[in-house]
Design a protein around this motif. Structure first.
Motif, PDB file in Angstrom:
ATOM      1  N   SER A  96     -24.061 -12.955  19.849  1.00  0.00           N
ATOM      2  CA  SER A  96     -24.876 -11.874  19.315  1.00  0.00           C
ATOM      3  C   SER A  96     -24.888 -10.720  20.313  1.00  0.00           C
ATOM      4  N   PRO A  97     -24.954  -9.476  19.847  1.00  0.00           N
ATOM      5  CA  PRO A  97     -24.997  -8.356  20.796  1.00  0.00           C
ATOM      6  C   PRO A  97     -26.183  -8.400  21.752  1.00  0.00           C
ATOM      7  N   ASN A  98     -27.241  -9.153  21.385  1.00  0.00           N
ATOM      8  CA  ASN A  98     -28.404  -9.261  22.263  1.00  0.00           C
ATOM      9  C   ASN A  98     -28.222 -10.314  23.353  1.00  0.00           C
ATOM     10  N   ASP A  99     -27.141 -11.100  23.294  1.00  0.00           N
ATOM     11  CA  ASP A  99     -26.890 -12.091  24.343  1.00  0.00           C
ATOM     12  C   ASP A  99     -26.489 -11.381  25.628  1.00  0.00           C
ATOM     13  N   THR A 100     -26.831 -12.017  26.749  1.00  0.00           N
ATOM     14  CA  THR A 100     -26.492 -11.446  28.050  1.00  0.00           C
ATOM     15  C   THR A 100     -25.075 -11.843  28.452  1.00  0.00           C
TER      16      THR A 100
ATOM     17  N   LEU B 271     -27.272  -5.749  13.342  1.00  0.00           N
ATOM     18  CA  LEU B 271     -26.392  -6.318  14.359  1.00  0.00           C
ATOM     19  C   LEU B 271     -25.669  -7.534  13.797  1.00  0.00           C
ATOM     20  N   SER B 272     -24.374  -7.570  13.964  1.00  0.00           N
ATOM     21  CA  SER B 272     -23.562  -8.696  13.512  1.00  0.00           C
ATOM     22  C   SER B 272     -22.963  -9.396  14.726  1.00  0.00           C
TER      23      SER B 272
ATOM     24  N   GLY C 165     -22.044  -1.605  24.904  1.00  0.00           N
ATOM     25  CA  GLY C 165     -21.442  -0.991  23.734  1.00  0.00           C
ATOM     26  C   GLY C 165     -20.744  -1.966  22.813  1.00  0.00           C
ATOM     27  N   ILE C 166     -20.975  -3.264  22.994  1.00  0.00           N
ATOM     28  CA  ILE C 166     -20.337  -4.283  22.157  1.00  0.00           C
ATOM     29  C   ILE C 166     -21.295  -4.610  21.019  1.00  0.00           C
TER      30      ILE C 166
END
Length: 484
Positions: free
Chosen positions: A100-104, A80-81, A147-148
């Motif tokens: 980050s893609p894991n951020d809400t 993940l970038s 999907g981001i």
């Protein structure tokens, strides 16, 4: 209807996954991997031996229902970038940052527009066609679930109640089916019904056949033969026939030009006088407030409320005149440029210059609309031979920040317009719409306004802007001095 896809696993087993329209392909992969103990970061999905993008939603992926996707291991583990997320507010301004893609989604909103979201009663994030409603839902939704995963993403932050989202302009409401009386069926021409039957489609759709064309050629009289018969008819017979009703000219014509011939000046003048003296008590006259030179008017797109009228079913029935126009277009297509010789670069340039000269001869002025990011539109009338620099000078005198550098561009795709080219060279004749933007990044409008506040109280309706153009052009056509 329920939608599902079948994932073919590396161990030759099949896994059915129920999907929704807003479900991403990454979620499909993670669902299949979770049930069989695979690592989703080390696998990909293929359709017809082509790797599909996991960031796409199922509705935009182009995959059919009940399709079979092959899951295969990747050459290297997916990492993940950081992604660039841009949030557009209701006033047109935009804020962006790295996440980050894991951020809400809530973390994105808190970081980029914390002060604005505090004043919202029901904040809603819209991404693609997915809607994240409320703070609790934003805290549960991650960028990865939307999907981001990489690159850039654009979101909109609005303040609307969830029930108001169902009343947007892009939601289609089918018209009520009105019972069709027997009298309406009798009024329809027989050729219209036969054409519909030959086409085999209802509701306005049709297909042309050779029988329809032959029938049309027999029923449609030749224009030259009709004109010859009219000359040969006795005067007494001509008087007994009913004269055709003249077609009413459109009151507002956004695309009409200003090049009128001398023979039609009196007709244009009579049309202008009839439009000005028209008595319609049920409809107020258009509001026109000229705020500057070049017949400048300012109106807002947000205040324009256009409602589509429900058309009766008989509107979509084919008539003889409709088929005449179809036959005319088919003739033009058959005798078109199929056998035309190829043109060299010099000949193409010569054709382009001929087209420009024809426009210059036909149109004596052009209407330009400059749309600002806050959805206000400034309209002015220019000469085709004037450069775009004249338009920039015209716009600058209305700006709230006249000292800032800006540029004009067209979309899509975005093309910044050079100031040295004329409106004729830019293909802006007889009319065009351009967009406004500051050259300096991050520069916003003063109090969310790009135009000076003194002009906000002198707005014109969009219908009034059309009326101002029509009145100006008809006045020029009726005045011999204006065309010299």
């Amino acid at each position: 209807m329920d939608k599902r896809v079948t994932v073919l696993l590396p161990n030759a087993r099949r896994q059915n996954v129920s999907v929704t329209a807003n479900m991403t392909l990454l979620e499909i992969l993670e669902t299949a991997c979770a049930k069989h103990g695979y690592d989703s970061d080390e696998h990909c999905l293929k359709f017809h031996n082509k790797v599909v993008s996991l960031t796409q939603q199922f509705r935009f992926s182009g995959l059919p229902n009940n399709c079979v996707l092959e899951m295969e291991p990747t050459e290297k583990r997916r990492v993940l970038s950081s992604v660039v997320v841009c949030v557009q507010l209701s006033d047109g301004s935009r804020e962006q940052g790295d996440f980050s893609p894991n951020d809400t989604v809530w973390q994105v909103v808190q970081k980029l527009c914390e002060t604005q979201v505090l004043g919202y009663e029901s904040p809603i994030i819209v991404y693609m066609r997915s809607e994240v409603i409320g703070q609790e839902k934003m805290q549960e939704t991650t960028l990865k679930s939307l999907g981001i995963l990489e690159g850039r993403a654009m979101m909109r932050l609005i303040d609307k109640k969830p029930e108001e989202l169902k009343t947007q302009a892009n939601v289609y409401k089918p018209p009520e089916v009105k019972p069709k009386s027997r009298a309406d069926d009798d009024d329809q021409p027989s050729t219209s019904r036969s054409a519909m039957a030959a086409g085999g489609h209802g509701g306005g759709g049709f297909s042309l056949t050779s029988n329809m064309i032959k029938s049309l050629k027999r029923t449609a009289p030749d224009e030259q033969a009709t004109a010859a018969n009219d000359k040969a008819e006795p005067s007494g017979k001509a008087e007994t026939e009913k004269e055709p009703e003249p077609q009413a000219a459109p009151k507002y014509d956004w695309g009409s030009g200003s090049g009128y011939s001398l023979a039609h000046r009196q007709q244009r003048q009579n049309q202008l006088e009839s439009n000005e003296g028209e008595d319609n008590p049920g409809r107020p006259p258009p509001v026109v407030n000229v705020i500057g030179p070049r017949q400048a008017v300012l109106f807002s797109l947000d205040e324009t409320k256009k409602q589509a009228d429900d058309l009766p079913d008989s509107f979509f029935d084919l008539t003889v005149n409709d088929l005449k126009m179809v036959l005319r277009d088919l003739k033009r297509t058959s005798t078109g440029d199929d056998d035309a010789p190829l043109l060299t670069a010099k000949l193409r340039e010569l054709e382009r210059q001929k087209t420009m000269l024809a426009k210059l001869n036909q149109y004596k002025d052009c209407v330009l609309r400059i749309q600002f990011p806050d959805r206000f539109v400034l309209q002015g009338i220019f000469k085709p031979h004037e450069q775009l620099a004249k338009v920039e000078e015209f716009v600058r005198q209305f700006l709230a920040q006249p000292g800032e550098q800006f540029h004009l561009f067209t979309i899509p795709p975005k093309k910044v317009l050079p100031s040295s080219e004329t409106l004729l060279e830019l293909n802006f004749v007889p009319n065009a719409i351009v967009h406004f933007g500051f050259l300096k990044d991050g520069l916003n409008a003063i109090n969310n306004r790009f135009v000076q506040e003194q002009y906000m109280g002198q707005l014109t309706s969009e219908e009034g802007a059309h009326y101002a153009v029509q009145k100006y052009r008809l006045t020029r056509a009726a005045s011999p001095e204006a065309n010299r």
